[in-house]
Design a protein around this motif. Structure first.
Motif, PDB file in Angstrom:
ATOM      1  N   UNK A  95       0.830  -1.197   0.000  1.00 28.14           N
ATOM      2  CA  UNK A  95       0.000   0.000   0.000  1.00 28.14           C
ATOM      3  C   UNK A  95       0.871   1.257   0.000  1.00 28.14           C
ATOM      4  N   UNK A  96       0.552   2.195  -0.896  1.00 30.16           N
ATOM      5  CA  UNK A  96       1.293   3.453  -0.980  1.00 30.16           C
ATOM      6  C   UNK A  96       0.338   4.567  -1.358  1.00 30.16           C
ATOM      7  N   UNK A  97       0.628   5.792  -0.886  1.00 33.33           N
ATOM      8  CA  UNK A  97      -0.185   6.944  -1.230  1.00 33.33           C
ATOM      9  C   UNK A  97       0.725   8.050  -1.743  1.00 33.33           C
ATOM     10  N   UNK A  98       0.301   8.690  -2.821  1.00 35.01           N
ATOM     11  CA  UNK A  98       1.053   9.786  -3.434  1.00 35.01           C
ATOM     12  C   UNK A  98       0.192  11.038  -3.344  1.00 35.01           C
ATOM     13  N   UNK A  99       0.479  11.846  -2.345  1.00 38.24           N
ATOM     14  CA  UNK A  99      -0.336  13.031  -2.082  1.00 38.24           C
ATOM     15  C   UNK A  99      -0.196  14.049  -3.222  1.00 38.24           C
ATOM     16  N   UNK A 100      -1.342  14.521  -3.682  1.00 39.37           N
ATOM     17  CA  UNK A 100      -1.362  15.560  -4.705  1.00 39.37           C
ATOM     18  C   UNK A 100      -0.932  15.107  -6.080  1.00 39.37           C
ATOM     19  N   UNK A 101      -0.793  13.799  -6.298  1.00 40.66           N
ATOM     20  CA  UNK A 101      -0.296  13.294  -7.584  1.00 40.66           C
ATOM     21  C   UNK A 101      -1.361  13.268  -8.667  1.00 40.66           C
ATOM     22  N   UNK A 102      -2.625  13.335  -8.281  1.00 37.62           N
ATOM     23  CA  UNK A 102      -3.701  13.265  -9.269  1.00 37.62           C
ATOM     24  C   UNK A 102      -4.147  14.666  -9.667  1.00 37.62           C
ATOM     25  N   UNK A 103      -4.215  14.900 -10.968  1.00 33.78           N
ATOM     26  CA  UNK A 103      -4.689  16.184 -11.478  1.00 33.78           C
ATOM     27  C   UNK A 103      -6.170  16.119 -11.849  1.00 33.78           C
ATOM     28  N   UNK A 104      -6.599  14.997 -12.419  1.00 31.85           N
ATOM     29  CA  UNK A 104      -8.010  14.789 -12.745  1.00 31.85           C
ATOM     30  C   UNK A 104      -8.407  13.415 -12.202  1.00 31.85           C
ATOM     31  N   UNK A 105      -9.171  13.347 -11.100  1.00 27.90           N
ATOM     32  CA  UNK A 105      -9.650  14.475 -10.301  1.00 27.90           C
ATOM     33  C   UNK A 105      -8.518  15.054  -9.443  1.00 27.90           C
ATOM     34  N   UNK A 106      -8.624  16.300  -9.018  1.00 31.82           N
ATOM     35  CA  UNK A 106      -7.602  16.857  -8.130  1.00 31.82           C
ATOM     36  C   UNK A 106      -7.581  16.082  -6.820  1.00 31.82           C
ATOM     37  N   UNK A 107      -6.442  15.549  -6.474  1.00 34.72           N
ATOM     38  CA  UNK A 107      -6.371  14.756  -5.254  1.00 34.72           C
ATOM     39  C   UNK A 107      -5.146  13.880  -5.213  1.00 34.72           C
ATOM     40  N   UNK A 108      -5.335  12.641  -4.751  1.00 34.38           N
ATOM     41  CA  UNK A 108      -4.224  11.747  -4.469  1.00 34.38           C
ATOM     42  C   UNK A 108      -4.329  10.472  -5.303  1.00 34.38           C
ATOM     43  N   UNK A 109      -3.185   9.786  -5.415  1.00 30.39           N
ATOM     44  CA  UNK A 109      -3.126   8.482  -6.072  1.00 30.39           C
ATOM     45  C   UNK A 109      -2.706   7.444  -5.039  1.00 30.39           C
ATOM     46  N   UNK A 110      -3.501   6.405  -4.935  1.00 33.82           N
ATOM     47  CA  UNK A 110      -3.226   5.325  -3.984  1.00 33.82           C
ATOM     48  C   UNK A 110      -2.988   4.043  -4.779  1.00 33.82           C
ATOM     49  N   UNK A 111      -1.927   3.341  -4.482  1.00 29.75           N
ATOM     50  CA  UNK A 111      -1.645   2.065  -5.141  1.00 29.75           C
ATOM     51  C   UNK A 111      -1.559   0.963  -4.099  1.00 29.75           C
ATOM     52  N   UNK A 112      -1.935  -0.220  -4.484  1.00 29.25           N
ATOM     53  CA  UNK A 112      -1.893  -1.359  -3.572  1.00 29.25           C
ATOM     54  C   UNK A 112      -1.958  -2.637  -4.385  1.00 29.25           C
ATOM     55  N   UNK A 113      -1.486  -3.717  -3.786  1.00 28.96           N
ATOM     56  CA  UNK A 113      -1.645  -5.053  -4.344  1.00 28.96           C
ATOM     57  C   UNK A 113      -2.637  -5.806  -3.472  1.00 28.96           C
ATOM     58  N   UNK A 114      -3.398  -6.689  -4.099  1.00 28.72           N
ATOM     59  CA  UNK A 114      -4.382  -7.454  -3.347  1.00 28.72           C
ATOM     60  C   UNK A 114      -4.492  -8.858  -3.918  1.00 28.72           C
ATOM     61  N   UNK A 115      -4.639  -9.839  -3.051  1.00 31.86           N
ATOM     62  CA  UNK A 115      -4.840 -11.213  -3.504  1.00 31.86           C
ATOM     63  C   UNK A 115      -6.152 -11.291  -4.280  1.00 31.86           C
ATOM     64  N   UNK A 116      -6.112 -11.954  -5.414  1.00 26.80           N
ATOM     65  CA  UNK A 116      -7.286 -12.025  -6.290  1.00 26.80           C
ATOM     66  C   UNK A 116      -8.512 -12.561  -5.545  1.00 26.80           C
ATOM     67  N   UNK A 117      -8.300 -13.518  -4.664  1.00 18.32           N
ATOM     68  CA  UNK A 117      -9.414 -14.142  -3.959  1.00 18.32           C
ATOM     69  C   UNK A 117     -10.163 -13.170  -3.051  1.00 18.32           C
ATOM     70  N   UNK A 118      -9.485 -12.122  -2.598  1.00 16.48           N
ATOM     71  CA  UNK A 118     -10.112 -11.179  -1.682  1.00 16.48           C
ATOM     72  C   UNK A 118     -10.467  -9.853  -2.308  1.00 16.48           C
ATOM     73  N   UNK A 119     -10.482  -9.783  -3.637  1.00 14.81           N
ATOM     74  CA  UNK A 119     -10.668  -8.501  -4.312  1.00 14.81           C
ATOM     75  C   UNK A 119     -12.102  -7.994  -4.259  1.00 14.81           C
ATOM     76  N   UNK A 120     -13.084  -8.887  -4.331  1.00 15.68           N
ATOM     77  CA  UNK A 120     -14.472  -8.432  -4.441  1.00 15.68           C
ATOM     78  C   UNK A 120     -14.919  -7.556  -3.273  1.00 15.68           C
ATOM     79  N   UNK A 121     -14.687  -7.958  -2.010  1.00 21.60           N
ATOM     80  CA  UNK A 121     -15.126  -7.094  -0.911  1.00 21.60           C
ATOM     81  C   UNK A 121     -14.446  -5.728  -0.917  1.00 21.60           C
TER      82      UNK A 121
END
Length: 324
Positions: free
Chosen positions: A29-55
């Protein structure tokens, strides 16, 4: 393993982070504050096990992230991460069996769209099937089956029924009907042209065709094969193992039956038309029913996922994973 990339307004960032941090199947999990221009805000990246993605995806949708920002889900083909491996170990079931409903829905909408590419493939496949009928060539019949794109809308109809998506049901049904009508019209016109040129005769249509007679003589096995093939096709689509789709395409007689309807109508061979329409109807009905039942079963299974699968751990390594 799946990769999430979320562009979100700053007002939702903390809620999204809280959701992701509370999930055992999320890592990297990582957050990049102010990295998004459209929409104005943040970019968050993460990895997730496929089996637990739906919730997690459902939770993001409940927060309104998809309304105010963007949720991108991508499959990670190769990854090395001890924490990622632990998240996958904790996740229930097996990744190969996991159905990510957002992914399946996106694919269904994409393949059910009525566009020139779909109509072109349907027209070309039906034309090849028409030639196969005239020449009594099973090889060309197989080629037409493989080329036909009709399974996408059929699978989408099954998904629309199970997930109660009226909009998708309308889109897929329209694409399926108009696609077959377009292919049949093109083949009928080609048949009339061939008749005018003397390339195709009435006897070519109604004469003995031992290699392709199954196209206009449906029986109970036509429905059975359609059901089995559609179930396999849906499993291929939901598991992203598309290699099984070729077997589906060459098992179900839809495009050849449509071509025989066209040629029968062009030459006034109405017994060919009725038999082929019955074959076409049986195959489409069997595929739609089997697709819906297979998806319903998968949905029921994944709503009652059994206890977390157990992976043997020895020291700092995981059996079967020599890189750890």
């Amino acid at each position: 393993m799946l990769s999430l990339r979320i562009s979100v307004p700053g007002s939702l960032t903390d809620d999204v982070l809280a959701l992701l941090e509370s999930d055992d199947y999320v890592t990297g999990l990582a957050v990049h504050r102010g990295a998004s221009r459209i929409p104005p805000g943040d970019v968050i990246t993460a990895d997730i096990a496929r089996e637990g993605a739906n919730p997690v995806i459902d939770g993001l949708r409940a927060l309104g992230v998809h309304e105010e920002g963007t949720i991108r889900v991508e499959t990670v083909d190769t990854w090395l991460s001890r924490s990622g491996l632990e998240a996958e170990r904790l996740a229930p079931g097996a990744s190969a069996d996991a159905v990510v409903w957002t992914e399946v829905g996106h694919r269904a909408y994409s393949e059910a769209e009525l566009n020139w590419t779909y109509l072109s493939f349907m027209g070309l496949a039906t034309l090849i099937a028409g030639v196969a009928i005239v020449l009594d060539s099973p090889i060309l019949v197989i080629g037409a089956m493989v080329l036909g794109p009709e399974f996408g809308p059929v699978a989408a109809i099954g998904l629309a029924i199970v997930r109660r998506k009226a909009g998708l049901l309308g889109i897929a049904t329209r694409t399926l009907v108009l696609g077959f009508l377009a292919g049949m019209l093109v083949t009928a016109l080609a048949g009339l042209l061939g008749r005018a040129l003397g390339w195709v005769t009435y006897e070519d249509i109604v004469g003995e065709r031992p290699a392709t007679a199954f196209i206009y003589t449906p029986d109970r096995w036509s429905f059975v094969v359609a059901v089995i093939a559609a179930a396999a096709g849906v499993l291929s689509l939901t598991s992203a193992r598309t290699g099984g789709l070729s077997g589906v395409f060459i098992s179900v007689t839809t495009v050849p039956a449509a071509a025989n309807v066209s040629l029968g109508a062009a030459f006034g061979a109405w017994h060919e038309v009725t038999g082929s329409l019955a074959q076409l109807g049986l195959n489409l009905a069997g595929m739609a029913v089997a697709g819906a039942l297979t998806l319903a079963l998968q949905q029921a299974v994944w709503s009652r996922v059994p206890a977390r699968r157990r992976t043997l751990v020895r020291g700092r390594g995981v059996l079967g994973h020599p890189d750890y």
